[in-house]
Structure formats: C-alpha cells, structure tokens
Design a protein around this motif. Structure first.
Motif, PDB file in Angstrom:
ATOM      1  N   GLN A  60       0.847  -1.191   0.000  1.00 58.41           N
ATOM      2  CA  GLN A  60       0.000   0.000   0.000  1.00 58.41           C
ATOM      3  C   GLN A  60       0.887   1.248   0.000  1.00 58.41           C
ATOM      4  OE1 GLN A  60      -3.094  -0.208  -0.527  1.00 58.41           O
ATOM      5  NE2 GLN A  60      -3.788   1.878  -0.224  1.00 58.41           N
TER       6      GLN A  60
ATOM      7  N   HIS B 224      -4.160   8.348  -5.494  1.00 58.01           N
ATOM      8  CA  HIS B 224      -4.644   7.780  -4.227  1.00 58.01           C
ATOM      9  C   HIS B 224      -4.979   6.292  -4.349  1.00 58.01           C
ATOM     10  CE1 HIS B 224      -6.783   9.009  -0.239  1.00 58.01           C
ATOM     11  NE2 HIS B 224      -5.785   8.141  -0.075  1.00 58.01           N
ATOM     12  N   HIS B 225      -4.133   5.549  -5.072  1.00 59.30           N
ATOM     13  CA  HIS B 225      -4.216   4.089  -5.131  1.00 59.30           C
ATOM     14  C   HIS B 225      -5.557   3.581  -5.653  1.00 59.30           C
ATOM     15  CE1 HIS B 225      -0.738   4.759  -2.599  1.00 59.30           C
ATOM     16  NE2 HIS B 225      -1.522   5.372  -1.717  1.00 59.30           N
TER      17      HIS B 225
ATOM     18  N   SER C 248      -8.540   5.165  -5.193  1.00 60.24           N
ATOM     19  CA  SER C 248      -9.654   5.503  -4.303  1.00 60.24           C
ATOM     20  C   SER C 248     -10.734   6.267  -5.064  1.00 60.24           C
ATOM     21  CB  SER C 248      -9.146   6.358  -3.141  1.00 60.24           C
ATOM     22  OG  SER C 248     -10.221   6.929  -2.422  1.00 60.24           O
TER      23      SER C 248
ATOM     24  N   ALA D 178      -1.345  -0.600  -5.174  1.00 55.85           N
ATOM     25  CA  ALA D 178      -2.214  -0.871  -4.026  1.00 55.85           C
ATOM     26  C   ALA D 178      -1.837  -2.212  -3.405  1.00 55.85           C
ATOM     27  CB  ALA D 178      -3.681  -0.886  -4.448  1.00 55.85           C
TER      28      ALA D 178
ATOM     29  N   TYR E  22      -8.428  -0.474   3.001  1.00 61.90           N
ATOM     30  CA  TYR E  22      -9.196   0.610   2.372  1.00 61.90           C
ATOM     31  C   TYR E  22     -10.042   0.118   1.194  1.00 61.90           C
ATOM     32  CZ  TYR E  22      -5.423   2.984   4.848  1.00 61.90           C
ATOM     33  OH  TYR E  22      -4.514   3.384   5.792  1.00 61.90           O
TER      34      TYR E  22
ATOM     35  N   HIS F 164      -8.804  -0.490  -1.743  1.00 64.67           N
ATOM     36  CA  HIS F 164      -8.255   0.074  -2.989  1.00 64.67           C
ATOM     37  C   HIS F 164      -7.815  -1.052  -3.934  1.00 64.67           C
ATOM     38  CE1 HIS F 164      -6.944   3.892  -0.549  1.00 64.67           C
ATOM     39  NE2 HIS F 164      -8.232   3.913  -0.861  1.00 64.67           N
ATOM     40  N   PRO F 165      -7.999  -0.850  -5.230  1.00 68.23           N
ATOM     41  CA  PRO F 165      -8.738   0.249  -5.876  1.00 68.23           C
ATOM     42  C   PRO F 165     -10.245  -0.038  -5.867  1.00 68.23           C
ATOM     43  CG  PRO F 165      -7.830  -1.214  -7.544  1.00 68.23           C
ATOM     44  CD  PRO F 165      -7.364  -1.755  -6.220  1.00 68.23           C
ATOM     45  N   HIS F 166     -11.021   1.024  -5.854  1.00 71.91           N
ATOM     46  CA  HIS F 166     -12.467   0.877  -5.809  1.00 71.91           C
ATOM     47  C   HIS F 166     -13.010   0.476  -7.187  1.00 71.91           C
ATOM     48  CE1 HIS F 166     -12.404   3.648  -2.076  1.00 71.91           C
ATOM     49  NE2 HIS F 166     -12.425   2.383  -1.728  1.00 71.91           N
TER      50      HIS F 166
END
Length: 754
Positions: A510, A676-677, A679, A700, A706, A708-710
């Motif tokens: 990450q 932001h990886h 996000s 990521a 989190y 990530h990735p979304h």
C-alpha cells in the motif's frame, strides 16, 4: 570405465543437466554446445561418452524445478498430519513443517506468538509427532518484484507449497514423537544451558560459531560481515568442522590421552552428533560427511582421491534432496572446496603461512564470485584483504577459544561465566576497532544480476586461469584472470552503452514507488518511496526487501533525484533509508512538504518549474497553494518518457483534479499514475474522460483495509485504456528504446480467478 580421481566428471555432467533445465533461449543452446564439446574433448571411448550423456540427462530430469502443487486456500477442516521438522521459534512466530496424511503434501504451519502466552508451547510438539490439525491454508508469499527474494520458490525446493496458520495451541493437537526429536531437544537444551551460564555478550557469538544460529547477533554486525564478504565465518562450514576435528586430535593424540586410532574412532563417532549440534546446514553436512568418509576409508585402509570423496558426497546429497541444488550454502561450499582441492599444488608451493592464506582467500572468493553476484548483485573488491586479517583471527583465536569455552560450560558452569567475560571483552574491542577502521573501505561494486552467459564466460576463464597457474604458466594464467575480470566489468558497464530505458512501478504494497532509468544510464529518478506497513516495526523493511534489491539487481549505485509527492508514510516512508543506502543527489519536494531528511540536498519546487535531470525534463504542475491536507498538497509531475507522456498524481482528490483541468486545459497523458491508489475520492469521470489515458497504473496492497482500488474507478479507467494494478500484476515495467516500448508485468494475472 571411470577410474579413481575421475568421478568428478560424471558428477559435473549430472550438475550441468540440472543447470540446463533452468535455462532457455541462447544461454541454453550455448551451454548445450559447451557440454557436448566438453564431453567429446575428454572422451576416452564412445561408451564413456554415452555414460556422461546419461548422467547429464539424468540431472536434467532429476534436478528439474519442482512444480508447485495446486492448493485450495481456505479453512482446512480437521486433518491428520505428522511434524517432519524441528519446531522453530522466532520473536514473532512458531513454525514447523508438517506432512499431511491424506495427500502426502508438505506444508508450513505457523502460529503467531501473540496468540499464545509466553512459555505455553505444548510439550507434545516434536519432530515425528502425529497431530490433528485445523487452520487456514494459504499460498506462500512469492516475489512480486525483480530482484526480490522469492520465499515461495525457496520453500518449493523443499517440496513445501503452502502454509497453514493456526489460531492458538488448540489448532495443533499432537501425540508421540520420533527418536530424532530427542536429538533436536538435546541441541535446544544445550543452547539454553549455554545461554544461562555464559556472559550475555558472549552467547550470541557461541550460538553463531558453535551452533550455527547467527540470529542472536546484532543486525549491524551481520551486515558488516556481509559487506566485507565475511558471512562465511558466521555460517558453520568446513572451517569450523576442520577446527573441531583438529582440536580433538590435538587433545587426544598430541597430549597422550589416546592413540591416533582412538582419536580417529572418537571423531567418527562424534561427527553425526556435531552435525546436528551445528544446525545441519548444507555446508556442515558436506564437511561432516567428507570428514566421516575420509576417516572411514583410512581406517579400513582404502585409498581414495579426495576429489572422488567430494563427488560422492555431492551426488549423494543431491539424490537424497534435489532441493539442495538451488541452496546457496550448498553451491558455495562445493565450489570453494573443489577449487581449493585443485589448487593445492599452488598453495603448497609457498612455505609462508601468510602467502598460503592469501592464496586460499583469493581462490575461494574468485570461485564463487559469479554466483555471489547472481544472488546479491554486489561485491567488495577490498574483501580479500579483510579476509586475510579476519579469517586467521577467527580460525586460530576466537573459534578455538569458544570451543574450549563450550567444553567448560558443561562440567563447570561457574568457571565458564568468568572465562566467557575474559574472552568476550577483548573480542568486542577488536571487532569494534576493525569495524571503525574498515568504514572508509566499505566500497561496494554493484554489478547487477549476472546473466547466465556471463557466468559461463567467467567460469571458463577462471578454470583456464587455475589450470595454467597450477602448471606454472603464470603469464597465460594471469591473462585468463584479467579476461575473467573484464567479463564482469563489461557486464557492469552495459547499461551505460545501452540506448534502452525502463520505467518500473514497484510493488511495495500500500504505497507508491516508481523508478525511471534513462537511456545510457544518464540518470536514475525515483518518484515516491513508500514505507513499510503501519503495523511493521521494521521501518527499513520496504527498502531492504523491495527497493534496494531491485536497484542493485539493475546495477544501480546512485540516484540523481527523488521526487516525493507528499509527507504520508506510504509515499515518503523509505526516503531516509534510501539516502542512507544509496548516493542520492537531490530530493525534490513542494513548498508544503515538511522536509526532515538528513544527508541530502533538498530542493523545493513550484508549479511551472521545469526540473532537468541529465537533460530529461519533469514539469511541475501542482500544488499552487497550501490546502492544509497532505493528500491535496501532492506534487503532480508531467514528463515525456519513451515516446509516451506520463502524469504522476500522488494522492490528489477530485477537487485538485478540477483545479488542474482549469489551469492546464491542453494537458495530455498517455500514462496516468492513478491518484490515491485507485480511491473513489479521486479519478472522477470528468478527469478520466478529459485525459483519456491509454495506460493506467495503480499501486495498491493486497487485501488492504481501504479496499483500494475501488470498483467504480477501475471500471471507469478500463473504458479508456489498459489497467495495471500491483496487487494483481506485481511490478509493472515499461521498457523502451527511442520513442517506442512495451509494458510487461512481473506476475501473470488471470482476472477470472478473483
């Protein structure tokens, strides 16, 4: 057909078969040609040629890499297994190898210490115990970056393809044990006894030099030994076995306590126990087996050349455990031993011990140099002189004293404590002095990961050099040695004459880390250098395990510039360690980055700045104002690399993306480092549609908290171009020459397996 003193020839053919199966392309056909030419050159008869070809083919198939068994990750249910190794405890885990009863497969069982109270390890966990096992089965972590140590392949060579994590001691219920477990227990009890009776500073050295357990030494000490190619002193080898045997002979025969036959018999009986005491590393097994066989043959009055003994031991170990073939300790031990055996005429020629020591040190290091470079990528040219000073001190002073101290520990613990203080105090002073003096001479020659073709060329020249040296044709031998060194020099300068370049997105979990290598090695630029996971206590973990191995495998020793987007640990956490490990010229940060790095020139950059590094331009686009948020203050860079335009965006948000679209309406990017990886706080639909990137790169971590990735972000990006994500693909590289290049991934990824 194969006479005395010639058994190394079929064994060499067997080993070459194992090398061939690991090669492909030009190196494979080159070695095939060399093997055929070598066999025909030394032929005594056609049946002899047929025998050697059979040995080579046997090695090709028998020593081929083991194919990992397919495993199904998830809960194991209640299964039956047998513990097939010693139970090893580290500060974080308890580990043991088990063989599953139904499938006969091996697995590594792991219990984290935080799940168990101190001193609560069940007394039934022993080698040979039959157990009921229940836990969660997973794949073993594999290398995801070039140059990174491949733990999965390391265990696969031992036929271990999965690990099972158990929760608490109830996950492994055992009964019974093997006879071998008592030997392991005896060794562990000896370690505990020694630790309790000697001075705390003496125990790490006794554990390393008597038991082969160097984990108790300070990491800085181990690192110093590695830097000067002295690590072989800390790994019990033929040196330690020889000193032990010599000490016993002296004690029994020279002092009149027994005859030479009695001394020989005692050593024969003692060697198996000593092998276990010293940790049964491949070098220990090799030395112990050779000593055992030589003493047995002498006792029954059979004369056998030492080269045949070495060959017999080598092929026996490989037949019993093919995984030894790729074990670095096994490779180093046999290469050095064989080289020294054939160079005995050279060593014995000089009447001076110091000159003989110099010959031994030189030949030992030259024999393993190409293998060392293929594993570790670097070499200290001054290590020869370090070996000349340090090896005699350890061989003739420290190790004999520690062996004597070990003998004293058993009958008289009180005396052992005071004796250990007497021994360790001057040793600590001597070692500290040596480390201080050697600091200016710690000059590493970083060559890179040596390719097979250059290994063959070097070994051929080295072999010819030794042959001519033995025959006292010194000029021809010297010329061959110079050519061997020139082979390595040529390889190390290849990047400086190559028009190709490379951009690598390293898989650091990450976090972000991009390495840009310009053509002709004009410059090395790094964009971000993320740190270790937040739960890791080792702050240098990412540098030591990922970034540094990659750079060294590429022969990189200095960095022209590091751009750090913002202060978050996943972008800046490894910067200080990078500065301390490599020569870093400049650190580029925004005005809103609180720089506290030491030992490097810090350059603050602003929007519209054009940063030139070796005539290569990076355009700074952002940030203009202080957003009082590290992510929103991310440094945004634009550059043209290998015929493509690149945009590095740090961790900017959709708000920052809107500002960039307003400020730079004509900006274009073929390759987008997704912010932001991946996000959903970044990479808005307007932003992606505006840029229309052909290649999207996301760094990521696997199973990151989190998410990530979304999903909506990846779907959006894939509508416009190709998507690469480190958690799926590992490291991603763009290799280019001029204005054209190709993308490749370190791991093969099949999306259907999700």
């Amino acid at each position: 057909m194969i006479g005395k003193g010639r058994w190394h020839i079929p064994v060499t053919a067997f080993v070459l078969g194992g090398v061939l199966v690991r090669l492909s392309g030009m190196p494979f056909w080159l070695l095939v040609s060399i093997v055929i030419g070598w066999i025909l050159f030394i032929r005594q008869s056609w049946p002899y040629v047929a025998v050697l070809l059979c040995f080579c083919l046997f090695g090709y198939f028998y020593l081929s890499p083991l194919t990992p068994a397919s495993i199904k990750p998830g809960p194991t249910g209640l299964v039956s297994a047998t513990i097939s190794s010693d139970v090893k405890e580290t500060p974080q885990t308890i580990q043991m190898e088990v063989t599953l009863k139904d499938s006969k497969e091996k697995a590594m069982v792991i219990l984290f210490n935080n799940q168990m109270a101190p001193e609560a390890r069940p007394q039934t966990w022993h080698h040979g115990a039959v157990c009921s096992l229940e836990g969660n089965r997973e794949e073993i972590d594999k290398a995801t970056n070039p140059g990174q140590f491949n733990y999965q392949a390391f265990l696969a060579n031992q036929e271990i393809y999965s690990q099972i994590e158990i929760e608490g001691t109830d996950g492994l219920s055992c009964k019974d044990r093997s006879l071998l477990s008592y030997v392991y227990e005896w060794r562990n009890n000896l370690l505990v006894h020694v630790e309790t009776v000697v001075d705390a500073k003496a125990y790490p050295w006794m554990a390393a030099l008597i038991f082969g357990e160097s984990k108790h030494l300070k990491e800085s000490t181990i690192e110093w030994f590695r830097d000067f190619n002295l690590a072989h002193i800390l790994a019990i080898s033929g040196l330690h076995v020889g000193l032990t045997i010599g000490g016993l002979y002296f004690l029994i025969y020279r002092t009149g306590l027994g005859t030479i036959e009695q001394a020989r018999l005692l050593v024969i009986l003692m060697l198996p126990g000593y092998c276990f005491l010293a940790g049964t590393a491949p070098s220990v097994v090799r030395a112990s087996l050779m000593a055992f066989l030589i003493l047995i043959f002498r006792k029954i009055k059979i004369k056998i050349p030492i080269t045949d003994v070495l060959s017999l031991v080598a092929i026996s170990l490989l037949l019993l455990s093919p995984g030894y073939f790729t074990n670095i300790g096994f490779q180093f031990s046999f290469l050095v031993t064989m080289s020294l055996i054939y160079s005995l005429p050279i060593i014995e020629r000089s009447p001076f011990v110091f000159v003989q020591s110099a010959y031994i040190s030189l030949i030992s290091q030259l024999s393993i140099l190409p293998i060392q470079l293929s594993y570790f990528y670097e070499f200290n040219p001054l290590s020869l002189f370090a070996n000349l000073l340090i090896v005699p001190y350890f061989s003739f002073i420290l190790i004999p004293l520690l062996l004597f101290l070990f003998c004293v520990c058993l009958p008289t613990p009180e005396l052992a404590y005071w004796l250990s203080k007497i021994i360790i105090y001057p040793h600590e002073k001597i070692l500290h002095t040596l480390q201080t003096i050697s600091t200016p001479f710690n000059i590493q020659w970083i060559v890179g990961e040596l390719e097979p073709l250059y290994i063959f060329m070097y070994l051929f020249c080295f072999g010819f050099m030794m042959k001519e040296w033995v025959r006292e044709r010194l000029f021809r031998g010297f010329t061959a040695g110079v050519i061997a060194v020139c082979v390595l020099l040529f390889f190390s300068v290849l990047p400086y004459i190559s028009p190709g370049g490379k951009v690598t997105m390293l898989d650091i979990g990450q976090g972000d880390c991009f390495v840009v290598e310009l053509p002709y090695r004009r410059g090395i630029i790094i964009v971000d250098a993320g740190g270790p996971p937040v739960f890791s206590k080792d702050k240098n973990k990412t540098v030591e395990q990922v970034i540094s191995p990659y750079l060294k495998s590429r022969g990189i020793r200095s960095i022209d510039g590091i751009f750090v987007s913002h202060k978050d640990i996943d972008h800046s956490g490894s910067v200080q360690a990078m500065v301390e490990t490599f020569r870093v010229s400049k650190l580029f940060v925004s005005d809103y980055y609180e720089a506290d790095e030491k030992g490097v020139e810090i350059v603050h950059v602003r929007p519209e700045d054009r940063i030139l590094i070796s005539d290569h331009s990076f355009q700074v686009l952002y940030p203009k104002d202080d957003s009082r948020n590290p992510n929103d203050n991310s440094l945004v860079l634009w550059s043209e690399i290998g015929g493509l335009t690149w945009l590095f965006t740090g961790d900017i948000s959709t708000k920052n993306e809107e500002e960039l679209m307003e400020s730079y309406p004509g900006i274009q990017a073929d390759v987008l480092k997704v912010a932001h990886h991946g996000s959903d706080t970044s990479s808005s639909e307007e932003w992606v549609e505006w840029l229309k990137p052909r290649i999207n790169l996301i760094s990521a971590g696997r199973d990151n908290r989190y998410g990530h990735p979304h999903g909506e972000v990846t779907q959006r990006l894939e509508e416009y171009g190709r998507l690469y994500v480190t958690k799926d693909h590992g490291a991603v590289q763009y290799t280019f020459s001029g204005s054209s290049g190709t993308f490749s991934t370190f791991l093969q990824y099949n999306a259907s397996r999700e």
